[in-house]
Design a protein around this motif. Structure first.
Motif, PDB file in Angstrom:
ATOM      1  N   THR B 173       0.808  -1.219   0.000  1.00  0.00           N
ATOM      2  CA  THR B 173       0.000   0.000   0.000  1.00  0.00           C
ATOM      3  C   THR B 173       0.844   1.273   0.000  1.00  0.00           C
ATOM      4  O   THR B 173       0.289   2.371   0.053  1.00  0.00           O
ATOM      5  CB  THR B 173      -0.924   0.012   1.237  1.00  0.00           C
ATOM      6  N   ASN B 174       2.144   1.125  -0.007  1.00  0.00           N
ATOM      7  CA  ASN B 174       3.014   2.315  -0.057  1.00  0.00           C
ATOM      8  C   ASN B 174       3.789   2.398  -1.374  1.00  0.00           C
ATOM      9  O   ASN B 174       4.717   3.182  -1.491  1.00  0.00           O
ATOM     10  CB  ASN B 174       4.015   2.299   1.109  1.00  0.00           C
ATOM     11  N   LEU B 175       3.423   1.556  -2.340  1.00  0.00           N
ATOM     12  CA  LEU B 175       4.163   1.541  -3.604  1.00  0.00           C
ATOM     13  C   LEU B 175       3.274   1.987  -4.760  1.00  0.00           C
ATOM     14  O   LEU B 175       2.313   1.317  -5.126  1.00  0.00           O
ATOM     15  CB  LEU B 175       4.713   0.136  -3.883  1.00  0.00           C
ATOM     16  N   LYS B 176       3.644   3.126  -5.333  1.00  0.00           N
ATOM     17  CA  LYS B 176       2.871   3.736  -6.418  1.00  0.00           C
ATOM     18  C   LYS B 176       3.566   3.460  -7.753  1.00  0.00           C
ATOM     19  O   LYS B 176       4.777   3.212  -7.786  1.00  0.00           O
ATOM     20  CB  LYS B 176       2.858   5.249  -6.143  1.00  0.00           C
ATOM     21  N   ASN B 177       2.818   3.475  -8.835  1.00  0.00           N
ATOM     22  CA  ASN B 177       3.413   3.391 -10.177  1.00  0.00           C
ATOM     23  C   ASN B 177       3.113   4.679 -10.944  1.00  0.00           C
ATOM     24  O   ASN B 177       1.973   5.152 -10.920  1.00  0.00           O
ATOM     25  CB  ASN B 177       2.834   2.221 -10.981  1.00  0.00           C
ATOM     26  N   THR B 178       4.125   5.214 -11.576  1.00  0.00           N
ATOM     27  CA  THR B 178       3.947   6.417 -12.399  1.00  0.00           C
ATOM     28  C   THR B 178       4.558   6.166 -13.777  1.00  0.00           C
ATOM     29  O   THR B 178       5.689   5.703 -13.873  1.00  0.00           O
ATOM     30  CB  THR B 178       4.654   7.620 -11.748  1.00  0.00           C
ATOM     31  N   TRP B 179       3.807   6.483 -14.797  1.00  0.00           N
ATOM     32  CA  TRP B 179       4.297   6.239 -16.150  1.00  0.00           C
ATOM     33  C   TRP B 179       3.564   7.167 -17.102  1.00  0.00           C
ATOM     34  O   TRP B 179       2.417   7.539 -16.843  1.00  0.00           O
ATOM     35  CB  TRP B 179       4.024   4.775 -16.519  1.00  0.00           C
ATOM     36  N   GLY B 180       4.217   7.567 -18.147  1.00  0.00           N
ATOM     37  CA  GLY B 180       3.567   8.417 -19.139  1.00  0.00           C
ATOM     38  C   GLY B 180       3.172   7.605 -20.354  1.00  0.00           C
ATOM     39  O   GLY B 180       3.757   6.551 -20.618  1.00  0.00           O
ATOM     40  N   LYS B 181       2.198   8.086 -21.083  1.00  0.00           N
ATOM     41  CA  LYS B 181       1.774   7.376 -22.289  1.00  0.00           C
ATOM     42  C   LYS B 181       2.766   7.657 -23.417  1.00  0.00           C
ATOM     43  O   LYS B 181       2.496   8.421 -24.359  1.00  0.00           O
ATOM     44  CB  LYS B 181       0.347   7.762 -22.674  1.00  0.00           C
ATOM     45  N   MET B 182       3.896   6.998 -23.300  1.00  0.00           N
ATOM     46  CA  MET B 182       4.948   7.152 -24.299  1.00  0.00           C
ATOM     47  C   MET B 182       4.523   6.542 -25.638  1.00  0.00           C
ATOM     48  O   MET B 182       5.168   6.783 -26.665  1.00  0.00           O
ATOM     49  CB  MET B 182       6.232   6.516 -23.774  1.00  0.00           C
ATOM     50  N   THR B 183       3.445   5.779 -25.612  1.00  0.00           N
ATOM     51  CA  THR B 183       2.916   5.260 -26.877  1.00  0.00           C
ATOM     52  C   THR B 183       2.720   6.416 -27.862  1.00  0.00           C
ATOM     53  O   THR B 183       3.045   6.282 -29.048  1.00  0.00           O
ATOM     54  CB  THR B 183       1.572   4.554 -26.624  1.00  0.00           C
ATOM     55  N   PHE B 184       2.237   7.551 -27.361  1.00  0.00           N
ATOM     56  CA  PHE B 184       2.032   8.707 -28.248  1.00  0.00           C
ATOM     57  C   PHE B 184       3.368   9.274 -28.730  1.00  0.00           C
ATOM     58  O   PHE B 184       3.523   9.639 -29.890  1.00  0.00           O
ATOM     59  CB  PHE B 184       1.227   9.798 -27.537  1.00  0.00           C
ATOM     60  N   GLY B 185       4.324   9.355 -27.808  1.00  0.00           N
ATOM     61  CA  GLY B 185       5.644   9.862 -28.193  1.00  0.00           C
ATOM     62  C   GLY B 185       6.274   8.991 -29.267  1.00  0.00           C
ATOM     63  O   GLY B 185       6.880   9.488 -30.231  1.00  0.00           O
ATOM     64  N   LYS B 186       6.137   7.691 -29.103  1.00  0.00           N
ATOM     65  CA  LYS B 186       6.713   6.769 -30.087  1.00  0.00           C
ATOM     66  C   LYS B 186       5.981   6.872 -31.426  1.00  0.00           C
ATOM     67  O   LYS B 186       6.587   6.725 -32.492  1.00  0.00           O
ATOM     68  CB  LYS B 186       6.654   5.343 -29.549  1.00  0.00           C
ATOM     69  N   MET B 187       4.662   7.078 -31.367  1.00  0.00           N
ATOM     70  CA  MET B 187       3.917   7.257 -32.619  1.00  0.00           C
ATOM     71  C   MET B 187       4.438   8.479 -33.375  1.00  0.00           C
ATOM     72  O   MET B 187       4.605   8.450 -34.598  1.00  0.00           O
ATOM     73  CB  MET B 187       2.427   7.441 -32.320  1.00  0.00           C
ATOM     74  N   ILE B 188       4.701   9.542 -32.615  1.00  0.00           N
ATOM     75  CA  ILE B 188       5.196  10.767 -33.257  1.00  0.00           C
ATOM     76  C   ILE B 188       6.587  10.535 -33.844  1.00  0.00           C
ATOM     77  O   ILE B 188       6.885  10.923 -34.987  1.00  0.00           O
ATOM     78  CB  ILE B 188       5.210  11.934 -32.239  1.00  0.00           C
ATOM     79  N   GLY B 189       7.440   9.863 -33.068  1.00  0.00           N
ATOM     80  CA  GLY B 189       8.772   9.548 -33.577  1.00  0.00           C
ATOM     81  C   GLY B 189       8.706   8.642 -34.790  1.00  0.00           C
ATOM     82  O   GLY B 189       9.447   8.811 -35.768  1.00  0.00           O
ATOM     83  N   GLY B 190       7.802   7.668 -34.734  1.00  0.00           N
ATOM     84  CA  GLY B 190       7.637   6.771 -35.877  1.00  0.00           C
ATOM     85  C   GLY B 190       7.165   7.526 -37.102  1.00  0.00           C
ATOM     86  O   GLY B 190       7.627   7.275 -38.227  1.00  0.00           O
ATOM     87  N   CYS B 191       6.252   8.473 -36.883  1.00  0.00           N
ATOM     88  CA  CYS B 191       5.746   9.277 -37.994  1.00  0.00           C
ATOM     89  C   CYS B 191       6.889  10.069 -38.645  1.00  0.00           C
ATOM     90  O   CYS B 191       7.021  10.087 -39.880  1.00  0.00           O
ATOM     91  CB  CYS B 191       4.662  10.227 -37.491  1.00  0.00           C
ATOM     92  N   ALA B 192       7.724  10.680 -37.790  1.00  0.00           N
ATOM     93  CA  ALA B 192       8.854  11.448 -38.333  1.00  0.00           C
ATOM     94  C   ALA B 192       9.770  10.541 -39.152  1.00  0.00           C
ATOM     95  O   ALA B 192      10.273  10.940 -40.216  1.00  0.00           O
ATOM     96  CB  ALA B 192       9.635  12.097 -37.187  1.00  0.00           C
ATOM     97  N   ALA B 193       9.952   9.312 -38.694  1.00  0.00           N
ATOM     98  CA  ALA B 193      10.796   8.356 -39.423  1.00  0.00           C
ATOM     99  C   ALA B 193      10.147   7.973 -40.744  1.00  0.00           C
ATOM    100  O   ALA B 193      10.804   7.934 -41.791  1.00  0.00           O
ATOM    101  CB  ALA B 193      11.039   7.129 -38.561  1.00  0.00           C
ATOM    102  N   GLY B 194       8.836   7.713 -40.693  1.00  0.00           N
ATOM    103  CA  GLY B 194       8.125   7.318 -41.913  1.00  0.00           C
ATOM    104  C   GLY B 194       8.094   8.433 -42.945  1.00  0.00           C
ATOM    105  O   GLY B 194       8.138   8.179 -44.150  1.00  0.00           O
ATOM    106  N   LEU B 195       8.044   9.659 -42.472  1.00  0.00           N
ATOM    107  CA  LEU B 195       8.038  10.799 -43.393  1.00  0.00           C
ATOM    108  C   LEU B 195       9.412  11.016 -44.035  1.00  0.00           C
ATOM    109  O   LEU B 195       9.517  11.521 -45.150  1.00  0.00           O
ATOM    110  CB  LEU B 195       7.649  12.074 -42.634  1.00  0.00           C
ATOM    111  N   ASN B 218       5.349  -1.290 -31.249  1.00  0.00           N
ATOM    112  CA  ASN B 218       4.088  -1.243 -32.019  1.00  0.00           C
ATOM    113  C   ASN B 218       3.674   0.202 -32.297  1.00  0.00           C
ATOM    114  O   ASN B 218       3.249   0.544 -33.404  1.00  0.00           O
ATOM    115  CB  ASN B 218       2.976  -1.958 -31.250  1.00  0.00           C
ATOM    116  N   SER B 219       3.813   1.033 -31.276  1.00  0.00           N
ATOM    117  CA  SER B 219       3.423   2.443 -31.436  1.00  0.00           C
ATOM    118  C   SER B 219       4.271   3.112 -32.512  1.00  0.00           C
ATOM    119  O   SER B 219       3.748   3.847 -33.372  1.00  0.00           O
ATOM    120  CB  SER B 219       3.605   3.196 -30.119  1.00  0.00           C
ATOM    121  N   ALA B 220       5.566   2.879 -32.460  1.00  0.00           N
ATOM    122  CA  ALA B 220       6.459   3.501 -33.443  1.00  0.00           C
ATOM    123  C   ALA B 220       6.118   3.022 -34.851  1.00  0.00           C
ATOM    124  O   ALA B 220       6.063   3.821 -35.800  1.00  0.00           O
ATOM    125  CB  ALA B 220       7.911   3.167 -33.107  1.00  0.00           C
ATOM    126  N   TYR B 221       5.871   1.735 -34.983  1.00  0.00           N
ATOM    127  CA  TYR B 221       5.552   1.207 -36.310  1.00  0.00           C
ATOM    128  C   TYR B 221       4.233   1.781 -36.835  1.00  0.00           C
ATOM    129  O   TYR B 221       4.151   2.211 -37.996  1.00  0.00           O
ATOM    130  CB  TYR B 221       5.476  -0.320 -36.268  1.00  0.00           C
TER     131      TYR B 221
END
Lengths: 355, 436
Positions: B173-195, B218-221
């Motif tokens: 009960t004292n252990l929290k998880n924090t994470w960002g939706k990097m799926t979006f960041g990877k999608m953007i990076g993947g888009c830049a690569a695809g372009l 998967n997100s990047a692809y």
């Protein structure tokens, strides 16, 4: 004067080197040493609440002491068993295999994992010996090669057949079933059984060379193999025996790492304690009982060095550098003292001759 | 004569040692004082969690513990966390002494390391909140949280506090998880690569294989495929996307694959854009070296906002974590006495994904991205923001050809988080059975 040479000189060189290193690292020389003690056994030593630290330090001491005990045997046989890292790893792998695959009552399981560790290390040590005696492969090169093979096998098992569920990572396996852990004291990882085995191993090695014909013959093989052979000692058999004894002890060190300290298999399961044990044995001059304090000191550095960064904001690798400097400067000091003693002896002999 | 010289030398050495050891009293005092103060801080936290009555920690007494898997200056994952922790200290008006950091917390660099022991040391120094920054610290973080239940902790990338998750640890009960939706960041990076790609061959340098890393590949692809198809008008079948996992978050000689060699293999195999998924910046550095030798190459690094600086000319931008706001919120909750061990998977702040005070995930464009492609990227980001572009939407098959999402089906967070495989179109071994 000879006592000054043999004790004070090495001590002074060690102290000056360590102090110099710490000054170079930009820190007060006293603080890191105190912090290492605090991080490993508490400050004041063995303070209340230091049980966990002491437990960790002992569980690091165990593999170093066991490997050192084994190396005393191979060193006395005139062999540089650099393959000890691989023997630790193979012991860990064999123990891990039993822990994962066998389901019996706890006492039997613990016995089996220790036995498996000994057998795993013994066989790997024997392989180095066979390469040396039958194949003419220098034990340093053969051992080093087998170290890499053992490490690769560990990595393969961790990322392949023994991988965590849904994960292929070299970070390690899932923890083993708790029944296979070496019995520990409550929540801390200190296993009296492992400590007892390490002490027994050192006593056993001491007895081997103090009170047995086998030990005497082994020493003879180490000192002068051709002469020993001419005197009827089966030197190859003795060499193989030395590698097997060393391998077995190193294998149990691997058991302690896998089922005691880490409680899972990781690529760095040996912790490089085999290589560290070589330095310990050299510093102890092959004396089993000197291994106890020296290896404990190195265990304190290994456990306590992370506290350096927390409290002084210095790089944690300073602990490793400290170990290296200690060993090098002690070896230098001892060598210099030996040189001085020899020179004094020849000078006094010359004086007696002329008188 | 020599003996006298020897005694003199001994005297000098010992005197030097003693004098030197007596120096630096100021430092010693500071350390001791810090330790004493810190101990009080730890006790305050104990009260907070145990009482559950809204008691907190005085801001001036607050200390933050940070356990990093790598070095704090790796220009990648660990540095991003370190700068996030520094943000917390700055925002709370504290000093560097209030940030307790342990680097290289992995069994290869530090064989004798015990994470519960490290956590206890940090508490002894007064840490009121301890952050474990790596997926690799799972077992150690659990042990630490169990050993010291009164001290709030964060395991950054896990799902142990997600009640609906597969690895829920109700007792911690004292252990929290924090994470960002990097799926979006990877999608953007993947888009830049695809372009940007000229060969139509993209490569992804993966760390180890697990749900998280498959999710990001998967997100990047999907990002690359979308932009390749919709902005360039190309056939998705003509886009190659190859992933190679090295086996860990960073290179361990003799244990993992050598990432530099893997990048060489990518490039030699025809890939002209390499996206990185490992903790450091090896991929961009190697691509930059080969680009300087005359090859047309680009890179999309990962994790750290300043990662492009290593090879700016070929950098298309970096999807990065901005841990500061999330960690500040957690620290504030400890101070306010209302810390909760929950699971946070936060979206970027779509009003400005590069806002350092609000967005947990951002994308810092690199000089290697052309103006024309930058405009396309803007359109893409706007589509992600308003939901008009949904890439985790069926029909989508797994790499082995089995169906993941039916026609029109949008993946839930659960489905995305626990990505069992790479999606169809990606080549390279993504399954756990890396040996076939």
């Amino acid at each position: 004067m000879s006592r000054v040479n043999s004790v004070l000189l090495p001590a002074a060189v060690v102290v000056a080197s360590v102090v110099g290193l710490l000054l170079l690292a930009g820190t007060n020389p006293w603080d890191p040493l105190k912090i290492i003690v605090e991080g490993s056994i508490g400050w004041p030593p063995l303070e209340e609440g230091a049980a966990r630290k002491v437990g960790d330090t002992f569980m690091v001491w165990v593999p170093i002491a066991l490997a050192s005990a084994g190396l005393i045997v191979t060193f006395n046989a005139g062999m540089w068993n650099i393959g000890i890292e691989g023997q630790i790893i193979m012991g860990a792998i064999a123990s891990a295999w039993i822990a994962r695959e066998i389901s019996v009552s706890r006492p039997i399981l613990v016995f089996l994992v220790i036995l498996a560790g000994a057998v795993g290390g013994l066989l790997w040590g024997l392989l180095v010996g066979v390469l040396r005696t039958a194949g003419g492969v220098n034990e340093i090169f053969g051992g080093l090669g087998l170290d890499f093979v053992a490490l690769s096998l560990t990595t393969y098992l961790i990322i392949g057949p023994w991988a965590r569920s849904g994960v292929a990572s070299t970070s390690g396996t899932d923890p083993f079933p708790e029944d296979s852990y070496l019995p520990a004291l409550g929540a801390i990882k200190l296993s009296p059984l492992a400590v007892g085995i390490a002490l027994l191993a050192l006593v056993g090695v001491w007895l081997l060379f103090k009170g047995t014909l086998y030990g005497l013959k082994l020493k003879a093989v180490g000192r002068n193999r051709p002469s020993s052979f001419l005197l009827g000692i089966p030197t190859n058999r003795y060499l193989l025996g030395a590698f097997m004894i060393c391998g077995a002890l190193a294998g149990v060190a691997g058991t302690s790492q896998a089922l005691g300290f880490h409680q899972r298999l990781i690529p760095a399961i040996s912790g490089n304690y085999g290589f560290l044990a070589i330095l310990v044995v050299l510093l102890a001059r092959f004396r089993p009982f000197l291994v106890i304090p020296i290896s404990f000191f190195f265990a304190m550095i290994a456990v306590g060095s992370s506290s350096l960064q927390l409290r002084l904001d210095v790089n944690p690798s300073l602990g490793g550098v400290l170990q290296g400097v200690l060993v090098l400067s002690a070896m230098f000091g001892l060598g210099w003292a030996g040189y001085r003693a020899l020179k004094e002896m020849s000078a006094s002999e010359a004086k007696a001759g002329s008188g | 004569m020599f003996s006298k010289r020897l005694i003199k030398l001994l005297g000098v050495l010992l005197a030097f040692a003693l004098v030197a050891a007596a120096c630096g009293d100021d430092d010693t005092g500071e350390t001791t004082a810090t330790t004493t103060t810190a101990g009080g801080g730890g006790d305050d936290t104990t009260t907070t969690v145990d009482d559950g009555d809204g008691g907190g920690v005085m801001v001036d007494d607050f200390k933050l513990g940070l356990v990093l898997v790598g070095p704090k200056n790796d220009r990648g994952y660990s540095q991003a966390h370190f700068e996030g922790a520094e943000y917390v200290i700055d925002q709370l008006g504290l000093t560097e002494d209030d940030l307790i950091v342990l680097e290289f917390a992995n069994t290869t660099d530090t064989p004798g390391l015990s994470l519960p022991g490290t956590a206890q040391d940090m508490v002894d120094l007064g840490a009121d909140l301890i952050i474990f920054n790596s997926d690799d610290m799972r077992d150690g973080a659990f042990e630490a949280a169990e050993l010291i239940p009164e001290v709030p902790m964060i395991w950054a990338s896990g799902d142990s506090a997600w009640a609906e998750g597969k690895d829920y640890q109700a007792n911690l009960t004292n252990l929290k998880n924090t994470w960002g939706k990097m799926t979006f960041g990877k999608m953007i990076g993947g888009c830049a690569a695809g372009l940007t790609t000229q060969t139509g061959e993209l490569a992804y340098l993966g760390p180890l294989t697990n749900d998280e890393t498959r999710r990001l590949v998967n997100s990047a692809y999907l990002g690359a495929r979308y932009c390749w198809e919709n902005f360039r008008g190309e056939d998705p079948a003509d886009l190659a996307f190859n992933v190679t996992y090295i086996g860990f978050w960073f290179n361990i000689p003799g244990v993992t694959l050598d990432p530099t060699q893997v990048v060489n293999d990518f490039i030699d195999g025809g890939a002209d854009v390499t996206l990185s998924g490992i903790d450091n910046n090896v991929a961009l550095i190697r691509s930059g070296q080969r680009a300087e030798a005359g090859e047309n190459l680009w890179g999309v690094p990962y994790d750290f906002v300043g990662a492009c600086d290593e090879a700016p000319d070929i950098c298309l931008g970096v999807p990065y974590f901005n841990w500061g706001p999330a960690y500040l919120a957690a620290a504030q909750s400890v101070i306010d006495g209302n810390f909760t061990a929950d699971w946070k998977w936060s979206e970027p702040d779509w009003s400005d994904i590069n806002n350092p005070d609000t967005s947990v995930v951002g994308y810092a464009r690199g000089p290697g991205l052309s103006a024309e492609n930058a405009a396309f990227l803007d359109t893409f980001i706007a589509g992600l923001a308003d939901g008009s572009i949904e890439l985790f939407q069926g029909p989508l098959n797994w790499q082995d050809g089995t169906q993941w999402l039916g026609d029109g089906e949008v993946a839930t967070d659960f489905q995305v988080w626990y990505s069992e495989q790479c999606v169809e179109g990606i080549t390279g071994v993504c399954s756990v059975n890396v040996f076939g």
